[in-house]
Design an enzyme around this catalytic site. Structure first.
Site, PDB file in Angstrom:
ATOM      1  N   ASN A   1       1.068  -1.634  -0.196  1.00  0.00           N
ATOM      2  CA  ASN A   1      -0.295   0.349  -0.014  1.00  0.00           C
ATOM      3  C   ASN A   1       0.802   1.797  -0.254  1.00  0.00           C
ATOM      4  O   ASN A   1       1.340   1.839   1.214  1.00  0.00           O
ATOM      5  CB  ASN A   1      -0.726   0.142   1.144  1.00  0.00           C
ATOM      6  CG  ASN A   1      -1.744   1.007   1.477  1.00  0.00           C
ATOM      7  OD1 ASN A   1      -1.520   2.373   0.013  1.00  0.00           O
ATOM      8  ND2 ASN A   1      -1.813   1.555   2.651  1.00  0.00           N
ATOM      9  N   TRP A   2       1.070   2.009  -1.293  1.00  0.00           N
ATOM     10  CA  TRP A   2       2.028   3.028  -1.321  1.00  0.00           C
ATOM     11  C   TRP A   2       1.807   4.222  -0.680  1.00  0.00           C
ATOM     12  O   TRP A   2       1.995   4.592  -0.829  1.00  0.00           O
ATOM     13  CB  TRP A   2       2.679   2.759  -2.980  1.00  0.00           C
ATOM     14  CG  TRP A   2       3.472   2.360  -3.066  1.00  0.00           C
ATOM     15  CD1 TRP A   2       4.134   0.997  -2.429  1.00  0.00           C
ATOM     16  CD2 TRP A   2       4.347   2.041  -4.648  1.00  0.00           C
ATOM     17  NE1 TRP A   2       4.635   0.272  -4.072  1.00  0.00           N
ATOM     18  CE2 TRP A   2       4.584   1.226  -5.016  1.00  0.00           C
ATOM     19  CE3 TRP A   2       3.785   3.643  -5.854  1.00  0.00           C
ATOM     20  CZ2 TRP A   2       4.988   1.007  -6.111  1.00  0.00           C
ATOM     21  CZ3 TRP A   2       4.189   3.181  -6.556  1.00  0.00           C
ATOM     22  CH2 TRP A   2       5.618   1.935  -7.161  1.00  0.00           C
ATOM     23  N   LYS A   3       0.105   4.209   0.288  1.00  0.00           N
ATOM     24  CA  LYS A   3      -0.688   5.333  -0.142  1.00  0.00           C
ATOM     25  C   LYS A   3      -0.604   6.861  -1.092  1.00  0.00           C
ATOM     26  O   LYS A   3      -0.176   6.250  -2.535  1.00  0.00           O
ATOM     27  CB  LYS A   3      -0.208   5.894   1.062  1.00  0.00           C
ATOM     28  CG  LYS A   3      -0.341   4.638   2.608  1.00  0.00           C
ATOM     29  CD  LYS A   3      -0.281   4.447   3.699  1.00  0.00           C
ATOM     30  CE  LYS A   3       0.244   3.171   4.877  1.00  0.00           C
ATOM     31  NZ  LYS A   3      -0.236   3.880   6.172  1.00  0.00           N
TER      32      LYS A   3
ATOM     33  N   HIS B   1     -10.003   1.331   4.565  1.00  0.00           N
ATOM     34  CA  HIS B   1      -8.460   1.722   5.082  1.00  0.00           C
ATOM     35  C   HIS B   1      -8.715   1.930   6.932  1.00  0.00           C
ATOM     36  O   HIS B   1      -9.488   2.625   6.425  1.00  0.00           O
ATOM     37  CB  HIS B   1      -7.444   1.623   4.595  1.00  0.00           C
ATOM     38  CG  HIS B   1      -6.156   2.245   4.815  1.00  0.00           C
ATOM     39  ND1 HIS B   1      -5.339   3.308   5.600  1.00  0.00           N
ATOM     40  CD2 HIS B   1      -5.062   0.988   5.022  1.00  0.00           C
ATOM     41  CE1 HIS B   1      -4.239   3.026   5.779  1.00  0.00           C
ATOM     42  NE2 HIS B   1      -3.938   1.622   5.704  1.00  0.00           N
TER      43      HIS B   1
ATOM     44  N   GLU C   1      -6.960   4.536   7.357  1.00  0.00           N
ATOM     45  CA  GLU C   1      -7.262   6.352   7.084  1.00  0.00           C
ATOM     46  C   GLU C   1      -8.301   7.072   6.114  1.00  0.00           C
ATOM     47  O   GLU C   1      -8.691   7.801   6.662  1.00  0.00           O
ATOM     48  CB  GLU C   1      -5.766   6.253   6.216  1.00  0.00           C
ATOM     49  CG  GLU C   1      -4.666   6.374   6.967  1.00  0.00           C
ATOM     50  CD  GLU C   1      -3.412   5.931   6.318  1.00  0.00           C
ATOM     51  OE1 GLU C   1      -3.171   6.001   5.279  1.00  0.00           O
ATOM     52  OE2 GLU C   1      -2.389   5.309   7.015  1.00  0.00           O
TER      53      GLU C   1
ATOM     54  N   GLU D   1      -5.723  -4.472  10.793  1.00  0.00           N
ATOM     55  CA  GLU D   1      -4.620  -3.320  10.851  1.00  0.00           C
ATOM     56  C   GLU D   1      -4.997  -2.564  12.233  1.00  0.00           C
ATOM     57  O   GLU D   1      -6.204  -1.830  12.072  1.00  0.00           O
ATOM     58  CB  GLU D   1      -5.062  -2.845   9.447  1.00  0.00           C
ATOM     59  CG  GLU D   1      -4.164  -3.633   8.400  1.00  0.00           C
ATOM     60  CD  GLU D   1      -4.027  -2.361   7.227  1.00  0.00           C
ATOM     61  OE1 GLU D   1      -2.627  -2.376   6.679  1.00  0.00           O
ATOM     62  OE2 GLU D   1      -4.174  -1.642   7.003  1.00  0.00           O
TER      63      GLU D   1
ATOM     64  N   GLY E   1       1.989   2.861  11.108  1.00  0.00           N
ATOM     65  CA  GLY E   1       3.113   4.008  10.839  1.00  0.00           C
ATOM     66  C   GLY E   1       3.523   3.966  11.865  1.00  0.00           C
ATOM     67  O   GLY E   1       4.136   5.137  12.012  1.00  0.00           O
TER      68      GLY E   1
ATOM     69  N   SER F   1       2.937  -1.227  10.887  1.00  0.00           N
ATOM     70  CA  SER F   1       4.601  -1.722  10.885  1.00  0.00           C
ATOM     71  C   SER F   1       4.711  -3.151  10.358  1.00  0.00           C
ATOM     72  O   SER F   1       6.145  -3.525  11.353  1.00  0.00           O
ATOM     73  CB  SER F   1       4.823  -1.406  12.005  1.00  0.00           C
ATOM     74  OG  SER F   1       4.358   0.051  12.615  1.00  0.00           O
TER      75      SER F   1
ATOM     76  N   GLY G   1       1.935  -0.875   4.306  1.00  0.00           N
ATOM     77  CA  GLY G   1       2.309   0.229   3.974  1.00  0.00           C
ATOM     78  C   GLY G   1       4.004   1.069   3.957  1.00  0.00           C
ATOM     79  O   GLY G   1       4.641   0.501   2.293  1.00  0.00           O
ATOM     80  N   GLY G   2       4.718   1.670   4.641  1.00  0.00           N
ATOM     81  CA  GLY G   2       5.459   2.014   4.328  1.00  0.00           C
ATOM     82  C   GLY G   2       6.991   0.769   4.414  1.00  0.00           C
ATOM     83  O   GLY G   2       7.631   1.043   2.997  1.00  0.00           O
TER      84      GLY G   2
HETATM   85  P1  PGA Z   1       2.306   0.146   7.846  1.00  0.00           P
HETATM   86  O1  PGA Z   1       0.887   0.875   7.052  1.00  0.00           O
HETATM   87  O2  PGA Z   1       3.142  -0.259   6.816  1.00  0.00           O
HETATM   88  O3  PGA Z   1       3.194   2.051   7.277  1.00  0.00           O
HETATM   89  O4  PGA Z   1       2.467   0.688   9.744  1.00  0.00           O
HETATM   90  C1  PGA Z   1       0.058  -0.431   6.920  1.00  0.00           C
HETATM   91  C2  PGA Z   1      -0.816   0.354   6.291  1.00  0.00           C
HETATM   92  O5  PGA Z   1      -1.454   1.319   6.248  1.00  0.00           O
HETATM   93  O6  PGA Z   1      -1.711  -0.609   5.481  1.00  0.00           O
END
Ligand code: PGA
Length: 284
Positions: free
Chosen positions: A12-14, A111, A113, A193, A199, A239, A260-261
């Protein structure tokens, strides 16, 4: 523990990247020594060993799709969100039909966010799931509790509430035709999640992950029956890094990751994909 569910690892590149970033990223991802064998001529068999997809910003979907096609890559491009509505006066939205037209097979929905920053409540999330499934999009449906909810020991109730509408509609056959042509396990993946792990660099204990995944599996089996409920892949997200993925990958009911990250670094993401691949029994 081995299951017949194909492991699934999603990036997930966001809201990150540029056109140049996409080109460089796939150059290093595909050159990665752990991933390169998956691009060999026998990719069709290897492909089944692990399903990999990249949820990128809408504007890069076409570029990434072309980059993957050019290398005969077995990996897929995905969206990070989709509109609940079919079409019309919804400035800034992208519909399931548009993504289908682009050849996108998957989208993330719900998600945290989206839920916290953009007001996607359970009702909206369910509308988006319906819209995706009406078209040919398969769904990574995200659920997870906040830190306050975990402290209040409400994790199970929160996840059950977030999955409620989806599980009921899937069970009564109103979400998908309940037949072999459209098995639920190929159309829906659930990502657990915990919001407090996204994050933050904080990951739940292995016991906490195992307990949440076992609970989600129980809910799937209760509502959908053993076969369909047992076919839904459950991902862990929050994470995940190249350093911790090997301790999470073998946990029961963790069929893969939503990353994500760490997915923004091609080599780290390749290592995370590989952590799942390593657990797939080699064909004799
Ligand atoms: P993260 O994000 O790996 O940066 O914690 C995961 C996600 O939001 O899907």
């Amino acid at each position: 523990m081995t299951t017949n569910r194909t492991p699934f690892v999603a990036a997930n590149w966001k809201m990150n990247g540029t056109g140049e970033f996409c080109a460089q990223y796939f150059k290093s991802f595909h050159a990665n020594t752990q991933i390169a064998p998956l691009l060999a001529n026998d990719a069709t068999t290897q492909d089944k060993a692990v399903e990999v997809l990249f949820a990128v910003p809408f504007v890069f979907i076409e570029a990434v799709r072309r980059l993957l096609l050019a290398t005969h890559s077995p990996f897929h491009v995905a969206a990070q969100n989709v509109a609940a509505a079919e079409a019309g006066a919804f400035t800034g939205e992208v519909s399931a039909k548009m993504l289908e037209d682009l050849g996108v097979a998957w989208t993330i929905i719900g998600h945290s966010e989206r839920r916290t920053l953009f007001g996607d409540d359970d009702e909206t999330v369910f509308g988006k799931v319906q819209a995706a499934l009406r078209h040919s999009l398969s769904v990574i449906l995200c659920v997870g509790e906040t830190l306050e909810e975990r402290r209040a020991e409400a994790t199970e109730a929160v996840v059950e509430r977030q999955l409620g509408k989806f599980l009921h509609a899937a069970a009564d056959g109103t979400l998908l035709p309940n037949d072999a042509s459209s098995p639920i396990g190929t159309r829906i993946v659930i990502a657990y999640e915990p919001v407090w792990a996204i994050g933050t660099g904080v990951t739940p204990t292995e016991g906490q992950i195992a307990a949440a995944h076992a609970h989600i599996r129980r809910l799937c089996v209760k509502h959908l029956g053993g076969t369909a409920g047992g076919s839904v892949r459950l991902l862990y997200g929050g994470s995940v890094t190249a350093a911790n993925c090997r301790s999470i990958a073998p946990i029961a009911e963790v069929d893969g990751f939503l990353v994500g990250g760490a997915s923004l670094k091609a080599d780290d993401f390749a290592s995370i994909v590989h952590s799942k691949l390593e657990l797939v029994p080699k064909p004799k």
